[in-house]
Design a protein around this motif. Sequence first.
Motif, short mmCIF file in Angstrom:
data_model
loop_
_atom_site.label_atom_id
_atom_site.label_comp_id
_atom_site.label_asym_id
_atom_site.label_seq_id
_atom_site.Cartn_x
_atom_site.Cartn_y
_atom_site.Cartn_z
N SER A 1 -6.17 3.45 -12.23
CA SER A 1 -7.32 4.14 -11.86
C SER A 1 -8.62 3.09 -12.19
CB SER A 1 -7.85 5.31 -12.90
OG SER A 1 -7.80 5.02 -14.30
N ASP B 1 8.53 -1.20 -7.49
CA ASP B 1 7.82 -0.66 -8.22
C ASP B 1 8.05 -1.36 -9.61
OD1 ASP B 1 6.96 1.12 -6.27
OD2 ASP B 1 8.15 2.75 -6.74
N LYS C 1 0.81 -1.29 -0.11
CA LYS C 1 -0.04 0.00 0.06
C LYS C 1 0.76 1.16 0.02
CE LYS C 1 -4.19 -1.97 2.16
NZ LYS C 1 -5.13 -1.78 3.42
N GLU C 2 2.09 1.19 0.74
CA GLU C 2 2.89 2.39 0.67
C GLU C 2 3.32 2.86 -0.40
OE1 GLU C 2 7.15 3.40 2.77
OE2 GLU C 2 5.86 1.90 3.64
N HIS C 3 3.63 1.74 -1.40
CA HIS C 3 4.21 1.85 -2.63
C HIS C 3 3.18 1.84 -3.49
CE1 HIS C 3 8.67 1.53 -1.98
NE2 HIS C 3 8.15 1.26 -0.71
N SER C 4 1.76 2.13 -3.34
CA SER C 4 0.94 2.09 -4.22
C SER C 4 0.71 0.96 -5.14
CB SER C 4 0.72 3.50 -5.16
OG SER C 4 0.62 4.60 -4.19
N LYS D 1 1.87 -0.87 -10.82
CA LYS D 1 1.46 0.16 -9.99
C LYS D 1 -0.18 0.47 -10.13
CE LYS D 1 3.63 3.21 -8.57
NZ LYS D 1 4.13 3.55 -7.15
N PHE D 2 -0.55 1.32 -9.08
CA PHE D 2 -2.12 1.57 -9.00
C PHE D 2 -2.67 1.97 -10.22
CE2 PHE D 2 -5.76 4.19 -7.82
CZ PHE D 2 -6.39 3.18 -7.24
N GLN E 1 -0.97 -2.23 -6.83
CA GLN E 1 -2.37 -2.77 -6.97
C GLN E 1 -2.32 -4.32 -6.68
OE1 GLN E 1 -4.59 -2.08 -10.45
NE2 GLN E 1 -6.31 -2.95 -9.78
#
Length: 325
Positions: A224, A216, A160-163, A221-222, A165
């Motif tokens: 949308s 990463d 979560k800290e590194h976004s 990554k996260f 998903q």
Amino acid sequence: MAKLEQVTSQSQFEALLKKAGRCLTVVHFQAAWAPQCGQMNDVMSELSKEHTTSYFVTLEAEEVPEVSEKYDIASVPTILFFKGGEKVDRLDGAHAPELSKKVQRLAVSGGPAAGEVSPQRDLNERLKQLITAAPCMLFMKGSPQEPRCGFSRQIVGLLKEHSIQFSSFDILSDDEVRQGLKTYSDWPTFPQLYANGELVGGVDIVKELAESGELDKTCPKFLSLEERLKAVINRGPVMLFMKGNKEEARCGFSRKILDLLNGAGAEYDTFDILSDEEVRQGLKTYSNWPTYPQLYVQGQLVGGVDIVRELAESGELEGVLRGDS
């Protein structure tokens, strides 16, 4: 049995197991204050209609502490499975598909004999499907909202800290997956993180990757919500968003559309909208279609069960599923 039987004491519980003998007995350790317990009771009620020689039982975990302590009941809902007075399996948490799967297997087989496992090829295929269910899959104890061990809590925090998903699987809910994954990946502990179907490692390796800046690059990554919906819709040429899955439809409309697709000999993938509230709500807006199931072909919405039925009746369904213009 046509309804759930309530157990209110240790003596009643022991008498029930004795009476059940070699018949499957499914015991739901519940709490009246937990809404997910009510949901699982609804599933148990339906299962009791199908498996009439099995016993389906509810027990207030806090009101019968002797039994709860004996079987290490730490949270609700927890469901135990008994044969011949002996516990043969366990399910922690509100996992309706897993409950149905376990009941189907145990009611037919009478429970696994000592040392008995599913055919290795079938288990490996299932593990492969779980590992590749999302670009980044975390096998952990509990859920991201409620981790059930410190290592799982740490790895969720790092992701979560590194976004990052990710999707997750609670290995406490399925001992076959829990044990099988150790052998499949030659990694003896949990949590286990996978990216694009390949094992990344446990919490120590994820921590090292985070510190070196490589996490990463390793994990997606996260996205949308719109990007995520597009990715899920295009996961296969024919995608069905439904309540449940191919093996177990969780509503009448989903069951009907499965029958139509199977009748057309279609190859298709499914997504259980009950497993992901973000997708469930977001897809309604994204496609401007307020109900489920929803069928997509090559990324384009076809419609719900009524439209699919009309296409089947007109003889056009097979062509639509092939993507014919």
